[in-house]
Structures are given as structure tokens and as C-alpha cells.
Scaffold this motif. Sequence first.
Motif, PDB file in Angstrom:
ATOM      1  N   ALA A   1       9.185 -32.900  14.913  1.00 31.23           N
ATOM      2  CA  ALA A   1       9.658 -34.028  14.111  1.00 31.23           C
ATOM      3  C   ALA A   1       8.538 -34.504  13.200  1.00 31.23           C
ATOM      4  CB  ALA A   1      10.133 -35.161  15.017  1.00 31.23           C
ATOM      5  N   VAL A   2       8.867 -34.722  11.920  1.00 38.37           N
ATOM      6  CA  VAL A   2       7.868 -35.137  10.935  1.00 38.37           C
ATOM      7  C   VAL A   2       8.421 -36.308  10.134  1.00 38.37           C
ATOM      8  CG1 VAL A   2       6.575 -32.992  10.688  1.00 38.37           C
ATOM      9  CG2 VAL A   2       8.706 -33.253   9.463  1.00 38.37           C
ATOM     10  N   LYS A   3       7.654 -37.376  10.063  1.00 38.90           N
ATOM     11  CA  LYS A   3       8.006 -38.543   9.260  1.00 38.90           C
ATOM     12  C   LYS A   3       7.084 -38.600   8.055  1.00 38.90           C
ATOM     13  CE  LYS A   3       8.625 -43.552   9.432  1.00 38.90           C
ATOM     14  NZ  LYS A   3       8.516 -44.763  10.279  1.00 38.90           N
ATOM     15  N   SER A   4       7.627 -38.328   6.888  1.00 42.38           N
ATOM     16  CA  SER A   4       6.842 -38.256   5.651  1.00 42.38           C
ATOM     17  C   SER A   4       5.669 -37.295   5.806  1.00 42.38           C
ATOM     18  CB  SER A   4       6.347 -39.642   5.230  1.00 42.38           C
ATOM     19  OG  SER A   4       7.424 -40.521   5.024  1.00 42.38           O
ATOM     20  N   GLY A   5       5.903 -36.198   6.525  1.00 39.21           N
ATOM     21  CA  GLY A   5       4.895 -35.173   6.703  1.00 39.21           C
ATOM     22  C   GLY A   5       3.992 -35.351   7.895  1.00 39.21           C
ATOM     23  N   VAL A   6       4.105 -36.460   8.639  1.00 40.72           N
ATOM     24  CA  VAL A   6       3.249 -36.743   9.784  1.00 40.72           C
ATOM     25  C   VAL A   6       4.019 -36.429  11.064  1.00 40.72           C
ATOM     26  CG1 VAL A   6       1.902 -38.494  10.991  1.00 40.72           C
ATOM     27  CG2 VAL A   6       2.032 -38.509   8.488  1.00 40.72           C
ATOM     28  N   SER A   7       3.404 -35.666  11.972  1.00 45.78           N
ATOM     29  CA  SER A   7       4.069 -35.249  13.190  1.00 45.78           C
ATOM     30  C   SER A   7       4.385 -36.440  14.082  1.00 45.78           C
ATOM     31  CB  SER A   7       3.187 -34.253  13.953  1.00 45.78           C
ATOM     32  OG  SER A   7       3.805 -33.860  15.161  1.00 45.78           O
ATOM     33  N   GLN A   8       5.614 -36.464  14.635  1.00 50.96           N
ATOM     34  CA  GLN A   8       6.063 -37.540  15.503  1.00 50.96           C
ATOM     35  C   GLN A   8       6.343 -37.082  16.932  1.00 50.96           C
ATOM     36  OE1 GLN A   8       6.421 -40.864  14.108  1.00 50.96           O
ATOM     37  NE2 GLN A   8       5.239 -39.727  12.587  1.00 50.96           N
ATOM     38  N   GLY A   9       6.482 -35.780  17.148  1.00 50.69           N
ATOM     39  CA  GLY A   9       6.776 -35.280  18.478  1.00 50.69           C
ATOM     40  C   GLY A   9       7.500 -33.952  18.414  1.00 50.69           C
ATOM     41  N   LEU A  10       7.931 -33.469  19.579  1.00 53.16           N
ATOM     42  CA  LEU A  10       8.595 -32.177  19.695  1.00 53.16           C
ATOM     43  C   LEU A  10       9.951 -32.340  20.366  1.00 53.16           C
ATOM     44  CD1 LEU A  10       5.646 -29.896  20.913  1.00 53.16           C
ATOM     45  CD2 LEU A  10       6.474 -30.210  18.577  1.00 53.16           C
ATOM     46  N   PHE A  11      10.921 -31.597  19.837  1.00 57.90           N
ATOM     47  CA  PHE A  11      12.260 -31.544  20.421  1.00 57.90           C
ATOM     48  C   PHE A  11      12.544 -30.104  20.801  1.00 57.90           C
ATOM     49  CE2 PHE A  11      16.828 -30.834  20.167  1.00 57.90           C
ATOM     50  CZ  PHE A  11      17.343 -31.906  20.900  1.00 57.90           C
ATOM     51  N   THR A  12      12.858 -29.876  22.071  1.00 61.80           N
ATOM     52  CA  THR A  12      13.161 -28.536  22.568  1.00 61.80           C
ATOM     53  C   THR A  12      14.645 -28.424  22.832  1.00 61.80           C
ATOM     54  OG1 THR A  12      10.987 -28.396  23.623  1.00 61.80           O
ATOM     55  CG2 THR A  12      12.657 -26.826  24.337  1.00 61.80           C
ATOM     56  N   VAL A  13      15.294 -27.493  22.142  1.00 60.61           N
ATOM     57  CA  VAL A  13      16.734 -27.308  22.293  1.00 60.61           C
ATOM     58  C   VAL A  13      17.030 -26.740  23.673  1.00 60.61           C
ATOM     59  CG1 VAL A  13      18.789 -26.149  21.400  1.00 60.61           C
ATOM     60  CG2 VAL A  13      17.024 -26.952  19.822  1.00 60.61           C
ATOM     61  N   ALA A  14      17.981 -27.382  24.363  1.00 60.65           N
ATOM     62  CA  ALA A  14      18.385 -26.899  25.683  1.00 60.65           C
ATOM     63  C   ALA A  14      19.815 -26.399  25.695  1.00 60.65           C
ATOM     64  CB  ALA A  14      18.228 -28.008  26.727  1.00 60.65           C
ATOM     65  N   GLY A  15      20.620 -26.806  24.747  1.00 62.25           N
ATOM     66  CA  GLY A  15      22.008 -26.371  24.682  1.00 62.25           C
ATOM     67  C   GLY A  15      22.632 -26.856  23.394  1.00 62.25           C
TER      68      GLY A  15
END
Length: 472
Positions: A140-154
Motif C-alpha cells: 500500500a502506497v499513499k502518495s508514493g509512501v509505503s503504508q503496509g502490506l496486504f497479502t491475498v488469502a482468497g
Amino acid sequence: MVQPGVSALGKKNSTTVFPRKSFSDTFWPFWPGKVNSGALSLICMADAPSDRSTLYRKLRRIVTVASLALAVTQLSPGQASRRGTVDKGPRALGLIELAANGKAHLIPITIMYDGRFYDAGAYKAAPVPMALESGTVYEAVKSGVSQGLFTVAGAAHAGPNWVGEGTWKSAEQLAAAAAKKEALQTKPAEPESDRPPVLRRSGSEKSNPPETAKPAPAPASSTPTAEPAAPAATAPPEQEDPNQPVLKRGKPSAEAQPPAKSVASSAIPTASAKPANPAATSGSIRLIPAISDADGPEPSSYMFSTKPEEEQQFRKKILALAGDEVRARDRQLAAETIAASAPTRTARTTITRQQPTFENPQLRIFDLSSSNEPVLVLTTSARLQQHPEREYFVTLVAREDLNGELHKAFSNVTDSQHLDVLPRMELIDAVDADGDGRGELLFRQVSDAGRAFSIYRVIGDQLYPLFEGTPQ
């Protein structure tokens, strides 16, 4: 004079972007580098008189060719910091809807592969789209700055659209986990004599099976029908092809493992799925663009730093432009009404100078190419006193020139009574959609037909569409 080509369809042609103060220091209007006083001018070079020596003519030609080569190949500082190796993809772009309780799901938007953009909700859907395969990791990026990670599970259906379910880890949580792990690794081992006494049973350490062996007996006690579907959940048929392009992949945690039927079956129930239209969610939902790319560039900020007084000046100028756009839209609607009621008459409209009343104006200022050139994006609603029942929706993109004047690059003005023919556009954020290091503008279009997403590249005083989704 040679200038780089520009493509509106996402091709990797570069454009020369100059720093805001470069023109005052240059000798030639489109010279990307500085020229000192007394240097050769490419414009003023004329043929030497015929009586000059051959050696002098050859020397002058060499200087001319070298100067032209320098003019074509030299890049501005902004370009050098943003432009890197062209990303061939695949590069997926999605939108994370993050609730206040930390739960999140992902809406797929586009997949860029080999310079072309595809609808991520349909690309390689066999049966699940490639962008929502289990284990795919989005940053996840807000105006180019990393905000975290999302891992798809389904994956699941939400009406006609796909949404991805999974686990969310914020940047703070990831940093805390990394610090804790590092502390455990660097902590010196405690001497056996200093440890407190622990009661142990004879043979207890040998009798305890390793943790990896604990889940082994579980399938024997579970429902027999769930066992054959498990391999399909973790290994979709598409991944059997070794030449298939893949996104950034990761190993989801144990709680992130999807139910077998959520991935293996295309007939997924929609009762528990969250709404795919972000406009229908509550105000506590955060919308964050997210990117999955195994070989893409590192994210960098696209925010333009301003002082409070500078931001107020920007706001005043762009609201004045927005007022002109609203009045022009009002005159257009008045002319259409007159023409529809009396086709044989010449449409006459009254020019009004009334300043609209703006409601909830939101101004975002970006530096999309690291060239210190502000790109202003205003989204707001407005009303005119003569038509209080009509609500106008305004999206305006402008750029500032060297004299401090704003130039309109894009304008979208619609109203609450014409959303069936002209959707309103809402800015999501600036995001690097094609992996070239420069930012593009991600919009959400809302109309009576549904919602769609679009991506625009800012070049000069114009916006060029890279991707325009179909309303659903």
C-alpha cells in the motif's frame, strides 16, 4: 530542434521535464542543460565564409555535432532521479479498503504487462483473476509512501466484481515485528547457571513432537470433502505453466489461509462479500492504492512541500478557476434547456458573475516527476444561488508556470441531475501505475451506471488517459 516523443497509451517514451527555475538560466529555450555566457549558440551558427580554411570549417562542424548530441542525451535532475529501468511487468494496481478495526480487502484495478494495461478483474481469470491469486503481496502506497502490506488469502464476488480478502499489516506493525526479531537474534544467550530452575519431567523434551508435525493428524478428523479441494486452493491451474508471469508472491500466515471453496469455485456466494463500490462505504473506510510487482522500483514520495501561506495562495487561485468552470457549465445547461424548449429560437444565456459556494473543497498538490513543478488537483462540490437545487461536482487539475499563474490541464464538471451522461470524478491518489518512477493520477468515476477507475498521465498542460475502466 529535436524533442522526445510522447505516447498517450502508456508506451515508455520519456518527456523532458525542466526544473521550475531552469528557463531563466538557459541560453536556448528548450536546452535541458545550462549554457554559460559566451558559449556557442546552436541557433546563431551560420556557414563560414568561403574564404576560411578547411580546418576551421571541420572544427566548427565537430563542435556543432557534439553540442547537438549533448542537447539530445542530457537529462534534467528531475528525470535522472525518477527515470530508471523500464518495468515490463506484470505490475498490478489495486485499491485497499481499510476499516478502522484493521480489516481490509482489495479491489483489483489494472495489470500492466509489456507496456499495456488490462482490467485486473478479468485478466487470466481461470477461475480467479491473476491479481487475486492466493499469496500475492500488495504494498500500500499513499502518495508514493509505503503504508503496509496486504497479502491475498482468497477471492470472492461482490456483485459483478471481484474482491480479494486477506491480511493487512501496517508499516508500524511490520517495523515493530522486524525490531523484535532483530532484538531476539542479537540478545546474548543466557548462561545455564543463571537461568531459574524449571521443573521438567523425565523424557519430556524427547517426547514432544516438533511444531511442524502437530497439524498432521488434523485432516483425519476433518470432513472428508474438504481434503480434495485443498490442493486447488493453494495451486491454481494457471501456476503449472513455468512461463507464466507472476506478481510479487509471499507466504501467507496461517490465519490468512483461504477456505478451499473461495478460490477453487467460481460460483462464490455473495451474501458475506463486502460492497465493491467504495462510494457506498462509510467515512471511516480508508482508500489506499496498492501495487504488486516482483521487480518494480522502490516507492518514493510524490508530495509537493509547501508553506501554509503558499498553500493558501494555491487554493485561492484554483478556486477562482473552479468558479469559472462552474459558471461555464451553468451557461451550457441553460443553453441546452432553451434549445430543447424552443428549437427554432436562438439560444441566449445570461452571463452571471456570481461566485459559486464551494462545499468541502479538497486540494492535493503533487510533484509527480521530482522536478519541483507542482500539480494541483481540486475536488469539490458547488452551488449557485440561482439554482440552489442543483449540486455541481468539480474536479480540476492545474499546473503553475514560471510566472506563478495556474494553467488548467483538466476539468470535469457535472451535476446531480446529469450523472447519467457525465460521471463525476474523484481523486484517489498519485501512484506509479507503470513502474517508471513517475506518478500518475488515479481517479474513481461515479455515475448512474456504476463506478469505474481511470489512470491519467500529466504531460505539460494536458492529461492523457493510460487506462479507463468500464462502469459496473
